[in-house]
Design a protein around this motif. Structure first.
Motif, PDB file in Angstrom:
ATOM      1  N   ARG A  30       0.835  -1.201   0.000  1.00  9.47           N
ATOM      2  CA  ARG A  30       0.000   0.000   0.000  1.00  9.47           C
ATOM      3  C   ARG A  30       0.874   1.256   0.000  1.00  9.47           C
ATOM      4  O   ARG A  30       0.580   2.254  -0.675  1.00  9.47           O
ATOM      5  CB  ARG A  30      -0.912  -0.007   1.229  1.00  9.47           C
ATOM      6  CG  ARG A  30      -2.017  -1.072   1.138  1.00  9.47           C
ATOM      7  CD  ARG A  30      -2.817  -1.137   2.417  1.00  9.47           C
ATOM      8  NE  ARG A  30      -3.497   0.137   2.665  1.00  9.47           N
ATOM      9  CZ  ARG A  30      -4.198   0.407   3.763  1.00  9.47           C
ATOM     10  NH1 ARG A  30      -4.269  -0.516   4.740  1.00  9.47           N
ATOM     11  NH2 ARG A  30      -4.796   1.577   3.908  1.00  9.47           N
ATOM     12  N   LYS A  31       1.972   1.199   0.767  1.00 11.65           N
ATOM     13  CA  LYS A  31       2.894   2.339   0.801  1.00 11.65           C
ATOM     14  C   LYS A  31       3.487   2.585  -0.578  1.00 11.65           C
ATOM     15  O   LYS A  31       3.609   3.741  -1.039  1.00 11.65           O
ATOM     16  CB  LYS A  31       3.997   2.068   1.820  1.00 11.65           C
ATOM     17  CG  LYS A  31       5.036   3.180   1.881  1.00 11.65           C
ATOM     18  CD  LYS A  31       6.140   2.816   2.860  1.00 11.65           C
ATOM     19  CE  LYS A  31       7.202   3.922   2.867  1.00 11.65           C
ATOM     20  NZ  LYS A  31       8.355   3.582   3.718  1.00 11.65           N
ATOM     21  N   CYS A  67       2.200   1.821  -3.400  1.00  7.27           N
ATOM     22  CA  CYS A  67       1.159   2.364  -4.284  1.00  7.27           C
ATOM     23  C   CYS A  67       0.973   3.864  -4.041  1.00  7.27           C
ATOM     24  O   CYS A  67       0.835   4.666  -4.980  1.00  7.27           O
ATOM     25  CB  CYS A  67      -0.152   1.624  -4.066  1.00  7.27           C
ATOM     26  SG  CYS A  67      -0.136  -0.083  -4.675  1.00  7.27           S
ATOM     27  N   ILE A  68       0.959   4.234  -2.761  1.00  8.70           N
ATOM     28  CA  ILE A  68       0.788   5.655  -2.420  1.00  8.70           C
ATOM     29  C   ILE A  68       1.951   6.471  -2.960  1.00  8.70           C
ATOM     30  O   ILE A  68       1.779   7.569  -3.528  1.00  8.70           O
ATOM     31  CB  ILE A  68       0.645   5.823  -0.902  1.00  8.70           C
ATOM     32  CG1 ILE A  68      -0.684   5.204  -0.424  1.00  8.70           C
ATOM     33  CG2 ILE A  68       0.725   7.290  -0.506  1.00  8.70           C
ATOM     34  CD1 ILE A  68      -0.831   5.136   1.078  1.00  8.70           C
ATOM     35  N   GLU A  69       3.160   5.964  -2.794  1.00  3.65           N
ATOM     36  CA  GLU A  69       4.338   6.686  -3.277  1.00  3.65           C
ATOM     37  C   GLU A  69       4.289   6.824  -4.790  1.00  3.65           C
ATOM     38  O   GLU A  69       4.693   7.849  -5.367  1.00  3.65           O
ATOM     39  CB  GLU A  69       5.611   5.951  -2.840  1.00  3.65           C
ATOM     40  CG  GLU A  69       5.870   6.064  -1.348  1.00  3.65           C
ATOM     41  CD  GLU A  69       7.099   5.281  -0.928  1.00  3.65           C
ATOM     42  OE1 GLU A  69       7.612   4.458  -1.743  1.00  3.65           O
ATOM     43  OE2 GLU A  69       7.553   5.445   0.236  1.00  3.65           O
ATOM     44  N   VAL A  75       1.584   6.977  -6.620  1.00  9.59           N
ATOM     45  CA  VAL A  75       0.554   7.968  -6.952  1.00  9.59           C
ATOM     46  C   VAL A  75       1.093   9.379  -6.727  1.00  9.59           C
ATOM     47  O   VAL A  75       0.912  10.296  -7.544  1.00  9.59           O
ATOM     48  CB  VAL A  75      -0.706   7.715  -6.113  1.00  9.59           C
ATOM     49  CG1 VAL A  75      -1.697   8.881  -6.284  1.00  9.59           C
ATOM     50  CG2 VAL A  75      -1.356   6.411  -6.523  1.00  9.59           C
ATOM     51  N   ILE A  76       1.782   9.563  -5.608  1.00 16.38           N
ATOM     52  CA  ILE A  76       2.336  10.875  -5.297  1.00 16.38           C
ATOM     53  C   ILE A  76       3.379  11.264  -6.338  1.00 16.38           C
ATOM     54  O   ILE A  76       3.468  12.405  -6.792  1.00 16.38           O
ATOM     55  CB  ILE A  76       2.935  10.894  -3.879  1.00 16.38           C
ATOM     56  CG1 ILE A  76       1.822  10.722  -2.833  1.00 16.38           C
ATOM     57  CG2 ILE A  76       3.720  12.167  -3.622  1.00 16.38           C
ATOM     58  CD1 ILE A  76       2.324  10.575  -1.419  1.00 16.38           C
TER      59      ILE A  76
END
Length: 231
Positions: A219-220, A222-224, A226-227
């Motif tokens: 999940r981390k 994926c977030i990175e 996206v950012i």
């Protein structure tokens, strides 16, 4: 009157035969026999074959009367001894093929009858010495050998029994220790299963932790991503 199957002996032959057994008698005793005389020589013949005599019959008589609540025990002992002796002499006479031996032959002996009986008895003794002694000697030797073997086996059995008794004593002595060790073993086994269950739970928890960590890492990431793309 039964004459038996053995030839009748003359007085000198009878005297010589008895002398061979260490019994000295006179011609007058044979011509005018009395109860004491015939009982003595008949018992001597009986002893040559069976080993029985007045002395050997005395103990059984005393044993038979010792528990009897009777008075004048000596009188009964004398009567029983006479009957017992008559029984064995009658059996001996029958073996010598004289079937009509009776109390009169002892207590009221007659000259001719005494000669007939002594002839039968002496010839029967000679017959047994000639034809039976070797067989009986061999039988006795084999019997003695069997007795020795029996005694040896009995000794071995006693030795084994002694060892078994010692082993049983040791088992009885060690039983409390064994029971204590069994109890400790049961407790350790129970503890081992509890520990194993706890270990299995810990392994499951670790696996779950790894799975949760991997999910968080994904999940981390994926977030990175996206950012980083500015979406």
């Amino acid at each position: 009157m039964s004459k038996g199957i053995f030839p009748q002996m003359n007085l000198n032959d009878i005297k010589n035969a008895l002398a061979g057994w260490g019994i000295t008698i006179s011609s007058d005793q044979l011509k005018t026999p009395n109860p004491d005389f015939v009982e003595g020589v008949y018992c001597a013949c009986l002893q040559q074959v069976t080993g029985l005599n007045q002395d050997s019959l005395r103990d059984p008589v005393q044993d038979a009367l010792k528990d009897c609540p009777v008075e004048e025990r000596d009188l009964y002992a004398a009567a029983l001894s006479s009957n017992l002796l008559l029984y064995h002499l009658a059996r001996f006479a029958k073996a010598a093929r004289v079937d009509d031996f009776n109390a009169k032959d002892i207590f009221s002996p007659e000259r001719e009858r005494t000669i007939v009986l002594l002839s039968a008895f002496i010839n029967f003794v000679k017959f047994t010495e000639q034809y039976c002694d070797a067989f009986l000697k061999d039988l006795k030797e084999r019997s003695d050998s069997i007795i020795v073997q029996r005694d040896g086996i009995a000794a071995q059995l006693n030795e084994v029994q002694g060892k078994l008794d010692n082993l049983k004593a040791r088992i009885a002595k060690d039983r409390p220790i064994c029971e204590q060790l069994n109890a400790e073993n049961t407790a350790l086994t129970s503890t081992m299963f509890v520990t194993k269950d706890a270990q299995a739970k810990a392994v499951r928890d670790v696996e779950q932790y790894k799975a949760d960590r991997n999910e968080l890492m994904n999940r981390k990431a994926c977030i990175e991503t996206v950012i980083g793309t500015g979406v």
